[in-house]
Enzyme design. Structure first.
Site, PDB file in Angstrom:
ATOM      1  CG  HIS A  56      48.353 101.214  31.434  1.00 30.87           C
ATOM      2  ND1 HIS A  56      49.499 100.469  31.311  1.00 30.87           N
ATOM      3  CD2 HIS A  56      48.266 101.552  32.750  1.00 30.87           C
ATOM      4  CE1 HIS A  56      50.093 100.366  32.500  1.00 30.87           C
ATOM      5  NE2 HIS A  56      49.364 101.010  33.389  1.00 30.87           N
ATOM      6  NE  ARG A  68      55.872  95.469  39.801  1.00 24.66           N
ATOM      7  CZ  ARG A  68      56.822  95.836  40.634  1.00 24.66           C
ATOM      8  NH1 ARG A  68      57.999  95.234  40.594  1.00 24.66           N
ATOM      9  NH2 ARG A  68      56.624  96.792  41.511  1.00 24.66           N
ATOM     10  CD  GLN A  88      47.523 100.932  43.321  1.00 26.04           C
ATOM     11  OE1 GLN A  88      48.670 101.006  43.725  1.00 26.04           O
ATOM     12  NE2 GLN A  88      47.224 101.003  42.030  1.00 26.04           N
TER      13      GLN A  88
END
EC number: 6.3.2.1
Length: 281
Positions: free
Chosen positions: A35, A189, A153
């Site tokens: 990120h 995760r 995605q």
């Protein structure tokens, strides 16, 4: 960094920015260096960087997965501030879904939502389309930054922009996957893995590298079986090891020398589901 929890307050702030280029990084929190790299890319290509943190309930087809999703808001804020993020949008569920989870625009992504992640997680991409469309209408960015790790995605969001009529006004910037030293794709995760599971998880990337390295010598079916057998032998449960056209995600039975291809993998290490991909050179 300014933090907003209400749509109205965020929009009023953005309207005062005098037409500055807005870069947007949507996240579900539990932030990591992957990120961080998105924020840094946005900083280099926009004048105002907005990050959202919202764990979207409508994209979890497994309620238990939603409940286990890590929430690390204080650490996330610290990472964003350290990365130079300008604005954090941190709404509650009621703010994003004032009329309930079932209300709002539902998009049809056709073939894209029937294969791979779409097949394994029914309804997942409907939820992605629902929340990303809302966020885009709220932030109205010029550039949207997403990570390649969630390749399918990214393809879904590209189609969403087309369906929303925003493909010409919002630039989708797909950023390279950030990896750990052993190749494991950085993911929220990963923190749910035990130490032995974490050591094993690097095998997913090894499989992708094998798919790439053998494209000139072996059939994909043979490499696919080798990877599946290796994962199983290590106690990892493979869900798919696939090869697809990098442009439209059409599943390929064998290597195609004329088109750009992407290898994709999904597997469960214990009860933690991991995905990864590699665009073949």
């Amino acid at each position: 960094m300014t933090i907003f929890k209400k749509i109205k307050d965020l929009q009023e702030f953005l309207q005062l920015q005098n037409g500055k280029i807005v870069g947007f990084v949507p996240t579900m929190g539990a932030l990591h260096n992957g990120h961080r790299s998105l924020i840094e890319k946005a900083k280099a290509n926009a004048e105002i960087v907005v990050c959202s943190i919202f764990v979207n309930p409508t994209q979890f087809n497994d309620k238990a997965d939603f409940e286990k999703y890590p929430v690390t808001t204080d650490a996330d804020i610290a990472l964003l501030m350290d990365s130079g993020c300008d604005v954090l949008f941190l709404p509650e569920v009621a703010e994003m879904y004032p009329d309930g989870l079932e209300k709002g625009s539902i998009y049809d992504f056709g073939y894209l939502e029937t294969v791979l992640e779409g097949a394994m997680r029914p309804g997942h991409f409907k939820g992605v389309g629902q929340i990303v469309s809302r966020l885009l209408n709220i932030v109205q960015p010029n550039k949207l930054f997403m990570g390649q790790k969630d390749y399918q995605q990214c393809m879904i969001v590209r189609d969403l922009l087309r369906q929303m009529g925003k493909a010409d006004t919002i630039e989708l910037v797909i950023c390279p996957t950030r990896r750990e030293a052993d190749g494991l794709a950085m993911s929220s995760r990963n923190r749910r893995l035990s130490e032995p599971q974490r050591v094993l998880s690097g095998i997913l990337y090894q499989c992708l590298v094998s798919i790439q390295s053998k494209k000139s010598t072996d059939s994909f079916a043979l490499v696919q079986k080798e990877c599946t057998d290796l994962l199983k032998a290590k106690g990892i449960e493979p869900e798919y090891v696939a090869l697809a056209d990098a442009g439209d995600l059409k599943i390929l039975d064998n290597y195609d020398g004329n088109d750009s291809m992407v290898a994709l993998i999904a597997a469960k290490v214990g009860n933690v589901r991991l995905i990864d991909n590699l665009i073949l050179e």
